[in-house]
Design an enzyme around this catalytic site. Sequence first.
Site, short mmCIF file in Angstrom:
data_model
loop_
_atom_site.label_atom_id
_atom_site.label_comp_id
_atom_site.label_asym_id
_atom_site.label_seq_id
_atom_site.Cartn_x
_atom_site.Cartn_y
_atom_site.Cartn_z
N LYS A 45 71.22 30.57 73.20
CA LYS A 45 71.99 31.37 74.14
C LYS A 45 72.26 30.60 75.44
CE LYS A 45 69.86 35.61 72.27
NZ LYS A 45 69.35 36.96 72.59
N TYR A 70 77.25 41.32 68.12
CA TYR A 70 76.30 42.38 68.48
C TYR A 70 76.85 43.77 68.17
CZ TYR A 70 73.22 38.96 70.73
OH TYR A 70 72.36 37.91 70.98
N ASN A 94 66.33 35.60 76.46
CA ASN A 94 65.23 35.20 75.56
C ASN A 94 65.61 34.02 74.69
OD1 ASN A 94 66.97 36.48 73.87
ND2 ASN A 94 65.63 38.20 73.39
N HIS A 113 68.82 33.44 69.51
CA HIS A 113 69.07 34.53 68.57
C HIS A 113 68.78 34.02 67.16
CE1 HIS A 113 71.11 37.70 66.29
NE2 HIS A 113 71.58 36.71 65.55
N GLU A 138 76.66 37.07 60.10
CA GLU A 138 76.74 36.29 61.34
C GLU A 138 77.23 34.87 61.08
OE1 GLU A 138 72.76 36.85 62.85
OE2 GLU A 138 73.14 38.96 63.34
P1 IDP Z 1 66.51 40.52 68.91
O1 IDP Z 1 67.34 39.42 69.51
O2 IDP Z 1 65.04 40.23 69.06
O3 IDP Z 1 66.91 40.85 67.48
P2 IDP Z 1 67.80 43.02 69.68
O4 IDP Z 1 67.07 44.28 69.94
O5 IDP Z 1 68.63 42.93 68.45
O6 IDP Z 1 66.73 41.83 69.79
O7 IDP Z 1 68.75 42.79 70.94
C1 IDP Z 1 69.72 41.76 70.94
C2 IDP Z 1 69.65 41.03 72.27
O8 IDP Z 1 70.07 41.91 73.31
C3 IDP Z 1 68.24 40.57 72.69
O9 IDP Z 1 67.87 39.34 72.10
C4 IDP Z 1 68.38 40.48 74.18
O10 IDP Z 1 69.05 39.28 74.58
C5 IDP Z 1 69.30 41.66 74.48
N1 IDP Z 1 68.57 42.90 74.79
C6 IDP Z 1 67.81 43.66 73.95
N2 IDP Z 1 67.35 44.75 74.55
C7 IDP Z 1 67.82 44.70 75.82
C8 IDP Z 1 67.69 45.58 76.95
O11 IDP Z 1 67.05 46.63 76.90
N3 IDP Z 1 68.32 45.16 78.09
C9 IDP Z 1 69.05 44.03 78.16
N4 IDP Z 1 69.21 43.20 77.12
C10 IDP Z 1 68.60 43.52 75.96
MG MG Z 2 68.56 41.84 66.72
#
Ligand code: IDP
Ligand code: MG
Length: 155
Positions: A9, A49, A112, A115, A126
Amino acid sequence: MQRTFILFKPDAVERRLCGRLLARLEDRGLKIVGMKMLQVTSELAAKHYEEHVTKPFYPLLEEFITSGPVVALVAEGPGAVQVVRGMLGATNGRESAPGTIRGDFGVSRQMNLVHGSDGPEAAEREIAIYFTPEELVSYSTGLDKWVCADDEKDA
Ligand code: IDP
Ligand code: MG
């Protein structure tokens, strides 16, 4: 062999972590079969997404994921989807175990770093969003036989 989709990212690129992240994937024995740098557009973000588009945090996620260049990868290996998810750690860096990418490099829920597809169907979807079939390569190397035994190859 299973394939999974991985995205470094914008925070990973900005923080100059791509080399170290790629090394982790290679060290684990995964084979890189596709890789490119690109800028995610709003349209691409919404496709990637899809499941999050209606969520309250989506506007912030879109702003983040389109904020700078990313590196898209396809990695291949036995159980690649699950292996990479394990390497990422929990979504929120504050909760990710040390030793995972998110647990070693950050403390953010949104930023984080990497992805990874959360299942084989997501991986297929994807990969098709980010890569044309011509952009992916199939090749074998002498190291392949050291990644796992013949009876472990079915992902
Ligand atoms: P993942 O990447 O661990 O699968 P997901 O729940 O699918 O997590 O969420 C996709 C991405 O959206 C996350 O990696 C993070 O960058 C972002 N994200 C997830 N939850 C939140 C939130 O509550 N606030 C802001 N960004 C979020
Ligand atoms: Mg996810």
